[in-house]
Design an enzyme around this catalytic site. Structure first.
Site, mmCIF file in Angstrom:
data_model
loop_
_atom_site.group_PDB
_atom_site.id
_atom_site.type_symbol
_atom_site.label_atom_id
_atom_site.label_comp_id
_atom_site.label_asym_id
_atom_site.label_seq_id
_atom_site.Cartn_x
_atom_site.Cartn_y
_atom_site.Cartn_z
ATOM 1 N N LYS A 60 0.760 -1.267 0.079
ATOM 2 C CA LYS A 60 0.064 0.026 -0.063
ATOM 3 C C LYS A 60 1.041 1.209 -0.044
ATOM 4 O O LYS A 60 1.864 1.216 0.680
ATOM 5 C CB LYS A 60 -0.864 0.025 1.273
ATOM 6 C CG LYS A 60 -1.981 1.212 1.507
ATOM 7 C CD LYS A 60 -2.666 1.033 2.786
ATOM 8 C CE LYS A 60 -3.466 2.393 3.002
ATOM 9 N NZ LYS A 60 -4.221 2.249 4.138
ATOM 10 N N SER A 135 -8.680 2.984 3.710
ATOM 11 C CA SER A 135 -7.871 3.818 2.677
ATOM 12 C C SER A 135 -6.843 2.648 1.718
ATOM 13 O O SER A 135 -6.125 3.128 1.080
ATOM 14 C CB SER A 135 -6.684 4.596 3.389
ATOM 15 O OG SER A 135 -6.068 4.089 4.309
ATOM 16 N N SER A 159 -9.229 1.071 7.997
ATOM 17 C CA SER A 159 -8.657 1.061 6.498
ATOM 18 C C SER A 159 -8.246 -0.420 5.923
ATOM 19 O O SER A 159 -8.090 -0.272 4.880
ATOM 20 C CB SER A 159 -7.495 2.240 6.539
ATOM 21 O OG SER A 159 -8.029 3.347 6.644
#
Length: 449
Positions: A60, A135, A159
């Site tokens: 990520k 996210s 997230s």
């Protein structure tokens, strides 16, 4: 990983397959922030070891990979190559996973959708007109679309679990401290972030956590071990139908929770509907904590981020959060004191009569692209996020583990995630329960559809 261990396929072949799939999928989903083909090939040639040796993955875009520029989803960040891996990347690589690139994230991971100005909107592979959640939206999209079977994610308010729920995946937020992570700024009053992965199966999440634990055991937490067997004993299950602020979930999400509760009863668990056990002030206190992150970057970004940092390029939502903290700074000492007290006492107290808490991961179905647009009026977006993000920040502050499982779908066929939360250190319990549920009623995937 088993095929690699048996010599049926090489890590290099798996990397090439993942790179090829990324090239096909990404123009439609926009989930790749940076593709590192040469680096991935070099890693594959390096004889990786570990429980997931040779399996390609994505990191990520909120963690650093040595040598790769990473702008954390923000135009404000300089395009400077990282000097070293983040601690979590070292731990991920210790399991044998091979990063092939960086996945997309909203600006600094500050919202529950992945629609950043840089590099643009990431789309849900179940329906590209809908959000991936955030996210960790880029990682979730890549796993759901079959580009890789597992991808890095991290979780400061949901997230890992929110994009897992939005994209039909398994998303486990580990206990505080279980997995290495990017160091928090020293001034943060509560440690609320944690790293992990998103996967399509419980098996793969369990294997990752087992490998991560071998790299760095955490003596203060109960060992997880390699969880491979479904749960074989009844649990006391508390069912929650309300958001943190006491408002009931959307009807579709409530129905999904009720169906899951029925399944739990059929499996022999003791299930009861309980009132919201969390403090009424929690949501307001948490958003103040959340807004402290961009506030700190606004004032200290040039020193921390280095040459090229341009705070004027921050997106409207980030700037709204800066103003929100500034307007409410006088409340901060009280809010943070209450959050620390909840972390120390309140979270475990909410579980004193139950082994797990069952709820919807989100308060409402997966929204369309644009509903949580980070460029809209901040007051409107705040209310929409409050109405959508149901309960996930509780475990971030409390420090306990929680897992989102794709146990339901809405009327349009999009996934609805169901969350199970447990007390600190109880990942093994959640994984065994998840294996039991997966075995009793396997969930659909895009590949199976």
């Amino acid at each position: 990983a088993e095929q690699v261990a048996d010599g049926e396929v090489s890590p290099g072949e798996l990397v090439e397959a993942a790179l090829a799939r990324a090239e096909v999928v990404n123009p439609r989903l926009n989930a790749v922030s940076l593709l590192d083909a040469d680096g991935a090939r070099a890693r594959a040639a390096g004889s990786p070891t570990g429980v997931l040796a040779g399996v390609p993955t994505f990191i990520k875009g909120l963690a650093s990979v040595a040598g790769l520029p990473n702008r954390f989803g923000s135009r404000a960040m300089p395009d400077t190559p990282a000097e070293a891996n983040s601690p979590t990347v070292d731990q991920i690589e210790s399991t044998g996973l091979l990063p092939v690139g960086l996945s997309t994230t909203p600006e600094f991971g500050l919202t529950a959708t992945t629609e950043p100005a840089l590099p643009g909107i990431t789309r849900n592979p179940w329906n590209p007109t809908h959000s991936t959640g955030g996210s960790s939206g880029g990682s979730a999209a890549l796993v759901a679309a079959g580009v890789v079977p597992i991808a890095h994610a991290n979780d400061g308010g949901g997230s890992i679990r929110i994009p897992a729920a939005s994209c039909g995946l398994v998303g486990l937020k580990p206990s505080r401290g279980r997995v290495d992570k990017e160091p928090d700024p020293k001034l943060m009053p509560v440690d609320f972030t944690i790293d992990g992965v998103v996967t399509r199966t419980v098996r793969d999440t369990a294997a990752f956590l087992y490998g991560a634990e071998q790299y760095r055991p955490v003596p203060r937490l109960a060992p997880v071990g390699h969880v491979t067997n479904p749960l074989d004993r009844p649990l006391r299950v508390g069912v929650i139908e309300e958001r943190v602020d006491g408002v009931r979930f959307d009807s579709a999400n409530r129905a999904a929770v009720a169906d899951t509760a029925t399944t739990m009863e059929e499996l022999g668990h003791h299930v009861e509907l309980i009132p919201n056990p969390f403090p009424a002030h929690f949501a307001a206190d948490f958003i103040l904590l959340w807004s402290m992150v961009p506030f700190a970057m606004w004032h200290a970004g040039a020193r921390v981020m280095g040459e090229g940092w341009d705070r004027d390029q921050l997106e409207p939502w980030s700037k709204w959060l800066v103003r929100h903290f500034r307007r409410n700074a006088a409340r901060a000492p009280t809010a943070f004191r209450r959050l620390r007290k909840f972390a120390a006492e309140g979270y475990s107290a909410s579980l004193q009569d139950h082994d797990v808490l069952l709820s919807s991961t989100l308060a409402s179905p997966v929204p369309e692209i644009g509903y949580l647009d980070p460029t809209m009026d901040g007051d409107v977006l705040y209310e929409r996020l409050l109405n959508h993000v149901a309960i996930t920040p509780i475990q971030n502050v409390g420090g306990g583990p929680a897992i989102s499982l794709p146990l339901a779908q809405d009327s349009g066929g999009l996934p609805l995630g169901i969350q199970f939360a447990a007390d600190i250190g109880q990942e093994a319990l959640l994984l065994a329960l998840a294996l039991q549920l997966e075995e009793s009623d396997p969930w659909p995937t895009l590949a199976s559809n």
